[in-house]
Design a protein around this motif. Structure first.
Motif, PDB file in Angstrom:
ATOM      1  N   ILE A 176      73.870  34.576  73.973  1.00 26.04           N
ATOM      2  CA  ILE A 176      73.844  33.523  74.994  1.00 26.04           C
ATOM      3  C   ILE A 176      74.876  33.782  76.083  1.00 26.04           C
ATOM      4  O   ILE A 176      74.577  33.691  77.281  1.00 26.04           O
ATOM      5  CB  ILE A 176      74.085  32.144  74.344  1.00 26.04           C
TER       6      ILE A 176
ATOM      7  N   VAL B 231      71.332  27.049  80.520  1.00 27.98           N
ATOM      8  CA  VAL B 231      70.557  27.599  79.407  1.00 27.98           C
ATOM      9  C   VAL B 231      69.602  26.516  78.918  1.00 27.98           C
ATOM     10  O   VAL B 231      70.035  25.489  78.373  1.00 27.98           O
ATOM     11  CB  VAL B 231      71.459  28.072  78.252  1.00 27.98           C
TER      12      VAL B 231
ATOM     13  N   ARG C 234      73.946  34.721  80.042  1.00 32.96           N
ATOM     14  CA  ARG C 234      74.381  33.962  81.218  1.00 32.96           C
ATOM     15  C   ARG C 234      74.988  34.894  82.261  1.00 32.96           C
ATOM     16  O   ARG C 234      74.733  34.749  83.464  1.00 32.96           O
ATOM     17  CB  ARG C 234      75.391  32.890  80.800  1.00 32.96           C
TER      18      ARG C 234
END
Length: 324
Positions: A254, A220, A258
């Motif tokens: 987040i 990230v 992913r």
């Protein structure tokens, strides 16, 4: 497991589920992203649009033990978690596990059960354990909840409190199919000559855990992480929002981004992953001001507004280690 192997496994799961659930690749990707991120998913949609079928198909494709709990107004916490039962032969109390001791639990019509039973499920979802008669018992791994809710049914229902809604990584819906997709559903039913549908097993519990571990290796970029933070912060400052999304919403964005990157064949997250998940991850975490009900203000409207307001960073592919 490598990122390429994880992508291949995720693609095989989606292909298997699509043999039963027709024409819903994008929402199915989001459901799988929630599972690969280690969380739970709420399917809120009208009756007959494949919510239960999707949950059962994912359980079969992922090779997980599957149980279905039909939530009703008279469902007790012990009906879900299990209870201590007196065994006359041994003269002792023996624990009989409930349907929550499984790999994938379908919580059907979750908004039809009272808050006391909802709270029992809340502990299982958040802590991966249940407490019965003062004893805490761990749930098996992996453990995921796919819950369904009917948004138009109000009689005899108990709306999910914000605390429980917040425990679902994603909330999404399938929507009505197109005319061609609906005919595909009908023609497949005619061809198989029976009502029941099954999908092939693609993974097992151990393989699913390895794919979930591969998700933890997805890169990230800082700019993408800050983009997610700014999106969530903007929901708190919007003029229609009474309460904006919490930091748990940022974490949901987040972690699921992913997983979505793995599903889409990348080892890094791009801003489009965040945008694709924004509504599913944030809509149910935004509470609008009650006086705005005449204006049809919704959490989805707030999220849509901040998506158009917050600047999108450029996608950056990470440089492999060891290269100049």
């Amino acid at each position: 497991m490598t990122a390429q192997a994880a992508t291949a496994a995720a693609t095989a799961v989606l292909d298997a589920v699509e043999t039963a659930v027709v024409g819903k690749r994008e929402p199915l990707e989001l459901v799988l992203a929630g599972i690969l991120a280690g969380g739970h998913v709420l399917l809120e949609d009208l009756p007959g649009l494949g919510k239960t079928l999707a949950a059962r198909s994912f359980a079969q494709a992922l090779g997980l033990p599957f149980t279905r709990a039909q939530f009703t107004p008279d469902l007790l916490p012990a009906d879900l978690t299990g209870a201590e039962v007196y065994d006359q032969r041994s003269g002792e109390f023996v624990f009989r596990p409930g349907p929550v001791f499984t790999g994938l639990l379908l919580a059907d019509e979750i908004n039809r059960t009272p808050p006391k039973t909802q709270s029992a499920l809340l502990e299982a979802m958040q802590e991966r354990q249940v407490s019965v008669e003062g004893t805490t018992r761990e749930l098996p791994e992996p453990f995921h909840v796919l819950a369904t809710a009917n948004p138009i049914e109000h009689e005899g229902t108990y709306p999910l409190p914000e605390a429980q809604l917040d425990r679902f990584l994603l909330r999404l819906s399938f929507g009505y199919p197109t005319a061609q997709q609906e005919w595909d559903v009908v023609s497949r039913r005619i061809d198989r000559r029976r009502e029941e549908q099954t999908v092939p097993e693609v993974l097992g519990a151990a393989e699913l855990l390895r794919v979930q571990q591969a998700v933890e290796d997805v890169h990230v970029e800082d700019s993408v992480g800050h983009y997610a933070v700014e999106l969530v912060a903007a929901t708190r400052d919007h003029q229609h929002a009474l309460v904006g999304a919490s930091p748990r919403g940022t974490l949901a964005l987040i972690t699921c981004a992913r997983a979505l990157a793995v599903i889409r064949g990348r080892a890094y997250v791009v801003p489009e992953d965040i945008k694709a998940l924004a509504h599913a991850a944030l809509d149910h975490r935004v509470t609008v001001k009650p006086e705005l009900w005449l204006q049809n203000a919704t959490g989805a409207g707030v999220v849509e507004a901040v998506l158009g307001k917050v600047a999108v960073p450029a996608a950056v592919e990470p440089v492999p280690q060891g290269t100049a």
